[in-house]
Structures are given as C-alpha cells and as structure tokens.
Enzyme design. Structure first.
Site, mmCIF file in Angstrom:
data_model
loop_
_atom_site.group_PDB
_atom_site.id
_atom_site.type_symbol
_atom_site.label_atom_id
_atom_site.label_comp_id
_atom_site.label_asym_id
_atom_site.label_seq_id
_atom_site.Cartn_x
_atom_site.Cartn_y
_atom_site.Cartn_z
ATOM 1 N N ARG A 61 0.818 -1.222 0.000
ATOM 2 C CA ARG A 61 0.000 0.000 0.000
ATOM 3 C C ARG A 61 0.849 1.269 0.000
ATOM 4 N NH1 ARG A 61 -3.535 -1.827 4.669
ATOM 5 N NH2 ARG A 61 -2.293 -3.704 4.453
ATOM 6 N N GLU A 98 3.303 -9.489 15.622
ATOM 7 C CA GLU A 98 2.582 -9.947 16.817
ATOM 8 C C GLU A 98 2.615 -11.484 16.869
ATOM 9 O OE1 GLU A 98 -1.032 -7.838 16.873
ATOM 10 O OE2 GLU A 98 -1.555 -8.528 18.891
HETATM 11 P P1 AMP Z 1 3.244 -2.149 12.058
HETATM 12 O O1 AMP Z 1 4.480 -2.842 11.626
HETATM 13 O O2 AMP Z 1 2.629 -2.746 13.279
HETATM 14 O O3 AMP Z 1 3.440 -0.643 12.215
HETATM 15 O O4 AMP Z 1 2.149 -2.385 10.938
HETATM 16 C C1 AMP Z 1 2.177 -1.621 9.809
HETATM 17 C C2 AMP Z 1 1.802 -2.395 8.585
HETATM 18 O O5 AMP Z 1 0.733 -3.305 8.789
HETATM 19 C C3 AMP Z 1 1.358 -1.422 7.527
HETATM 20 O O6 AMP Z 1 1.970 -1.792 6.302
HETATM 21 C C4 AMP Z 1 -0.136 -1.541 7.499
HETATM 22 O O7 AMP Z 1 -0.576 -1.560 6.161
HETATM 23 C C5 AMP Z 1 -0.479 -2.843 8.188
HETATM 24 N N1 AMP Z 1 -1.454 -2.681 9.285
HETATM 25 C C6 AMP Z 1 -1.226 -2.869 10.605
HETATM 26 N N2 AMP Z 1 -2.323 -2.661 11.342
HETATM 27 C C7 AMP Z 1 -3.291 -2.298 10.474
HETATM 28 C C8 AMP Z 1 -4.687 -1.923 10.619
HETATM 29 N N3 AMP Z 1 -5.286 -1.865 11.807
HETATM 30 N N4 AMP Z 1 -5.358 -1.608 9.496
HETATM 31 C C9 AMP Z 1 -4.748 -1.658 8.281
HETATM 32 N N5 AMP Z 1 -3.476 -1.999 8.088
HETATM 33 C C10 AMP Z 1 -2.740 -2.320 9.166
#
Ligand code: AMP
Length: 173
Positions: A61, A98
């Site tokens: 994205r 996670e």
């Molecule tokens: P993080 O590594 O936890 O910051 O997760 C970021 C990545 O996971 C990004 O590329 C987001 O597109 C996806 N992502 C994580 N949580 C969500 C959410 N609640 N809604 C949509 N995309 C998410």
C-alpha cells in the site's frame, strides 16, 4: 476536504484479518478521486522543498501513495518489497510481528550516493515494519529524511520506536 472528512472515508473492518484487529481500509479513500488527489497534494506540498532525492514505498500500500508522490516531486521511487520479488542483489531484514516474523528486501544499488529519502507507508501501527524498512534503506546507503504515513494509530505508540527520526501522518486515530 477537511482532515476529518478524509478520515471518515477510511472504512473500518472489524476482526480482519484476525479477531480483535480493526482494519483500516483505505480502498474507500483512494476510490474517491478528490480525496485521493488531496492526500497526494498535501504530501507533495509538505515535501516539495525538503531536498528529497528519492521516495521509498513499502509494499504494497506504500506504493499506492509513493508513486504519485515521487512523480510530483520529480524523484525516483524505490520499492521496499516482500522477499523473493526483487530480481537483482538485495539486502534483507527479518522482523517480529505480533505472531511470527516477516521479511523485507531492497535492492543493494537502489540509491545514488548521498540519497535523501522520504519513506512512505499507508499506516503506522506498532512501528515494526517501518523500523525494519528504515534499517534496510540505511544499509543501502540512503539517509532517511522523514517517515510519512497516511494513517497513524496513535494508541499503539509506534512513534516511540522510531524516535528521534521525524514522523508525519495525515490522519490520526
Ligand atoms: P506495524 O508494523 O505494526 O506498524 O504495521 C504496519 C503495517 O501493517 C502497515 O503496512 C499496514 O498496512 C499494516 N497494518 C497494521 N495494522 C493495520 C490496521 N489496523 N489496518 C490496516 N493496516 C494495518
């Protein structure tokens, strides 16, 4: 369109892809022409005079927002991709999610010497993905100027993981 109106165009999908996750669906935002255009204009205005020489987009994205932003800034787009997609020599990083782990790759020769890189993804959650991407970009010789997101889930405190690197987000929840 106010930032509240932009935020209202992001659709919430409860329990996707796992129970307990409230997924922020950007398809309803990018499917609206004026909203998509405004997101890209706001980002372009912010980064126009910042000496950016490359935009790095995180698969997949991040590509949606990174490509038009790079075009507007007149700089190249560097894809940070899932493993096995990039055809030339790569650097790879593995990071914890996670549940389980994930990997990202970048081409070793992605940047010109001295590259000033703006990194973009759709959403900042825990920050694990962007920490890994930043590490890769630096390994490939890029200097990260700022990390940009369309959406930031502030309650997950991803920002804390990224200090002191500058972070910007258009919409916060
Ligand atoms: P993080 O590594 O936890 O910051 O997760 C970021 C990545 O996971 C990004 O590329 C987001 O597109 C996806 N992502 C994580 N949580 C969500 C959410 N609640 N809604 C949509 N995309 C998410």
């Amino acid at each position: 369109m106010s930032s509240r109106e932009l935020a209202d165009l992001v659709r919430n999908i409860p329990d996707f892809p796992l129970p307990g996750i409230n997924f922020k669906d950007i398809t309803t935002l990018i499917g609206n022409g004026p909203a998509f255009q405004q997101v890209i204009t706001l980002l372009t205005d912010r980064y126009r005079d910042r000496g950016i020489t490359a935009v790095a987009g995180i698969e997949s994205r991040g590509f949606i927002f990174g490509a038009p932003l790079a075009l507007n800034l007149g700089v190249g787009l560097v894809p940070v991709r899932k493993p096995g997609k990039l055809p030339a020599d790569t650097y790879q990083v593995e990071y914890a999610l996670e549940y389980g782990t994930n990997k990202l790759e970048i081409h070793r020769d992605a940047f010109e010497p001295g590259a000033q890189v703006l990194v973009i993804d759709d959403l900042l959650a825990t920050g694990g993905t962007i920490v890994a991407a930043k590490q890769l970009i630096e390994q490939a010789g890029g200097t990260v100027v700022e990390l940009a997101f369309v959406i930031e889930l502030t309650f997950l405190n991803g920002r804390e993981k990224l200090a002191p690197c500058p972070i910007f987000s258009l919409i916060q929840y």
